[in-house]
Design an enzyme around this catalytic site. Structure first.
Site, PDB file in Angstrom:
ATOM      1  N   GLY A 223      30.775 -80.220  -5.562  1.00  0.00           N
ATOM      2  CA  GLY A 223      30.079 -78.986  -5.170  1.00  0.00           C
ATOM      3  C   GLY A 223      29.671 -78.187  -6.388  1.00  0.00           C
ATOM      4  CE  LYS A 224      24.893 -77.898 -11.059  1.00  0.00           C
ATOM      5  NZ  LYS A 224      25.512 -77.815 -12.280  1.00  0.00           N
ATOM      6  NE  ARG A 226      25.995 -66.567  -5.662  1.00  0.00           N
ATOM      7  CZ  ARG A 226      26.191 -65.543  -4.827  1.00  0.00           C
ATOM      8  NH1 ARG A 226      25.804 -64.334  -5.165  1.00  0.00           N
ATOM      9  NH2 ARG A 226      26.768 -65.708  -3.661  1.00  0.00           N
ATOM     10  CB  ALA A 228      32.826 -72.306 -10.296  1.00  0.00           C
ATOM     11  CD  GLU A 229      29.265 -78.126 -12.819  1.00  0.00           C
ATOM     12  OE1 GLU A 229      30.177 -78.667 -13.489  1.00  0.00           O
ATOM     13  OE2 GLU A 229      28.060 -78.340 -12.992  1.00  0.00           O
ATOM     14  CE  LYS A 253      34.595 -71.581  -6.964  1.00  0.00           C
ATOM     15  NZ  LYS A 253      34.672 -70.667  -5.823  1.00  0.00           N
ATOM     16  CG  ASP A 353      28.784 -65.382  -0.836  1.00  0.00           C
ATOM     17  OD1 ASP A 353      27.740 -65.224  -0.157  1.00  0.00           O
ATOM     18  OD2 ASP A 353      28.856 -66.145  -1.816  1.00  0.00           O
TER      19      ASP A 353
END
Ligand code: ADE
Length: 534
Positions: A223-224, A226, A228-229, A253, A353
């Site tokens: 996952g990527k 805003r 972090a990856e 993360k 969010d």
């Protein structure tokens, strides 16, 4: 006195020669000089054995014998000072002098002789005029302190050695067991950071305070976001674990150093032990990876990935919709609650969010809320200013109208929860839009899908506030009684008026009631047609 008389006469003869030769280094190097010393024998003294005492002797004498040195002796009880020349190969008051090569007269106590007696000897001209007393306490204290500290030092060295040997043996056994060639990181106290309780849930500390980092190997990017990856990773298990897999799959993360603030926020939200809930992402630990310039959050890993990707790829049965919808409401209600289910006080948290890509799907097909990088703890100590400064945050597509307009009621912390409920309504709509119970199921579309990929706040304001738009709920959906009720819940959650919205807790109750609705057989969709990749 006899000797003094002789010295003064002798002085007349030799002093002349001496003064001619002194300062003439070439000659001094060839001829060894007789010393020039103070020579008063005994005189009264006012010395108190601190700092430098003067001999108060005004008589100088060239020593009679070439090897003689200047000597001074001070007696504390008699309060006398004695200044003489003396041959150091002979005893002076019964002791052999051992400091006669000194250039200055540093007083030494000769306790065996007389504890009140101090003597010094030296070789430079008139050096026995200044009697130098070093601080007695220091001289006496040094050996005492050293002796007192010796057992402590020995014990410390022993403990450190035992710990070191123990650690090296543990590492050695571990490497032998796993055929490890030498990890970039070692086990340290993994067990104290990540262990399991009786129920099999992983117990955690909020921060890995060990200097050694956890033995984690990153595998693939899953996952990527805003800030972090997210990687799937392997956490090697500590060697003490018996009968346990040699590693645990975890999610890591990774925040670059510029996103330190996000990492810190999320870590602080996660570090509240009361956040733990089966539908909230399970936090393991946080690490500062200084060498890589990164900040890590280590959490549980959910192989089914995020809800948005899941819905894009699958259709859902009615039961599956209920499971996902009610578990999402349970997660949000727990986040918003100011008490745990057991009644312990808890700080209410708002997500700010909430969207389908911030929800994971667990193996039991329930939701798991994640990504608390914009979370806010509704601490009673937060001032209106602090709340106002927290700003307009989130993803425009999922922002409640009052957030889009920056008109959230800062006087009432419930307003933040109401904004989360609006976002949840959009996620519930996404779930419903992929349920076979609605009839003709279209391709997955995010809410307000006709807008560009990442709509800005202004275009969302046009749709949500000016045009009062909401995602479409066709009449055809409401033929199914269960879906009809879910759509009513959704509509009540995205009300324009924040105060009119349901609470997350109410949404749970509405879903619970639906579990007991007796749907007619034609409204039940055979479960073998759903749940597969589309
Ligand atoms: N994507 C983001 N977080 C994840 C997690 N914990 N497990 C699996 N996929 C993820």
């Amino acid at each position: 006195m006899e000797r003094l008389g002789f010295s003064v006469v002798w002085c007349g003869a030799i002093l002349f020669t001496s003064s001619l030769l002194s300062g003439h280094t070439g000659v001094q190097a060839v001829f060894k000089m007789h010393k020039l010393c103070r020579f008063c024998d005994f005189r009264p003294s006012t010395c108190n054995a601190t700092g430098i005492c003067l001999s108060n002797c005004t008589i100088n004498s060239i020593c009679e014998v070439q090897d003689e040195v200047c000597v001074a002796a001070w007696h504390r009880e008699n309060m006398t000072v004695e200044t003489v020349c003396h041959d150091p190969s002979l005893p002076f008051h019964g002791v052999m002098l051992d400091d006669y090569n000194n250039t200055k007269c540093v007083m030494k106590q000769y306790k065996a002789l007389d504890p009140h007696f101090y003597i010094c000897s030296c070789t430079t001209d008139e050096c026995n005029d200044e009697l130098i007393f070093t601080p007695r306490d220091v001289i006496q204290a040094v050996p005492i302190v050293l002796i007192a500290l010796l057992p402590v030092l020995v014990l410390a060295v022993l403990i450190i050695s035992v710990l070191y040997i123990y650690r090296m043996r543990a590492l050695h056994q571990l490497r032998a067991k796993h055929g490890h060639k030498g990890p970039a990181h070692s086990y340290s106290d993994t067990c104290t950071i990540i262990g399991r309780d009786d129920c099999g849930t992983t117990l955690t500390n909020s921060m890995n305070h060990n200097t050694e980092l956890l033995p984690i190997d990153l595998e693939i990017l899953v996952g990527k976001g805003r800030f972090a990856e997210v990687y799937r990773a392997r956490l090697e298990q500590r060697p003490c674990a018996t009968g346990r897999a040699p590693f645990q799959t975890v999610a890591v993360k990774i925040f670059p150093c510029e996103e330190y603030a996000s990492w810190k926020t999320e870590r602080s939200i996660f570090s509240d032990a009361e956040l733990r809930h089966e539908n909230v992402l399970h936090f393991l630990t946080a690490e500062e990876r200084m060498v890589e310039g990164q900040y890590w959050l280590v959490t549980a890993y959910h192989a089914r990935g995020n809800l948005q990707d899941y819905l894009r790829a699958r259709l859902l049965s009615w039961e599956h919709l209920l499971q996902l919808g009610s578990s999402l409401a349970r997660a949000l209600a727990h986040l918003h609650a100011d008490r745990t289910p057991c009644g312990r006080p808890k700080t209410a948290i708002v997500h700010r969010d909430l969207k389908s890509s911030n929800v994971l799907v667990k193996d039991d097909l329930t939701c798991c809320l994640c990504d608390f990088g914009l979370g806010l703890r509704l601490d009673s100590a937060l001032s209106v200013d602090e709340l106002a400064n927290s700003g307009q945050v989130g993803t425009a597509r999922y922002m409640a109208p009052e957030v889009l307009e920056s008109r959230i009621n800062l006087e009432n912390i419930e307003s933040f929860k109401q904004a989360d409920v609006y976002s949840m309504a959009l996620v519930l709509w996404e779930i419903t839009s992929r349920c076979t119970a609605i009839g003709d199921v279209k391709e997955y579309e995010p809410p307000f899908g006709k807008l560009q990929e990442n709509p800005c706040v202004e275009s969302m304001k046009d749709s949500v506030i000016r045009d009062r738009e909401r995602p479409d709920i066709p009449n055809s959906w409401c033929k199914h009684l269960g879906i009809k009720e879910v759509c009513m819940v959704i509509t009540e959650c995205w009300d324009q008026d924040p105060e009119a919205r349901l609470t997350a807790h109410c949404v749970i109750e509405r879903f619970n009631a639906l579990q007991h609705v007796d749907l007619s057989p034609e409204q039940k969709i055979p479960s073998d047609t759903v749940g597969d990749e589309k």
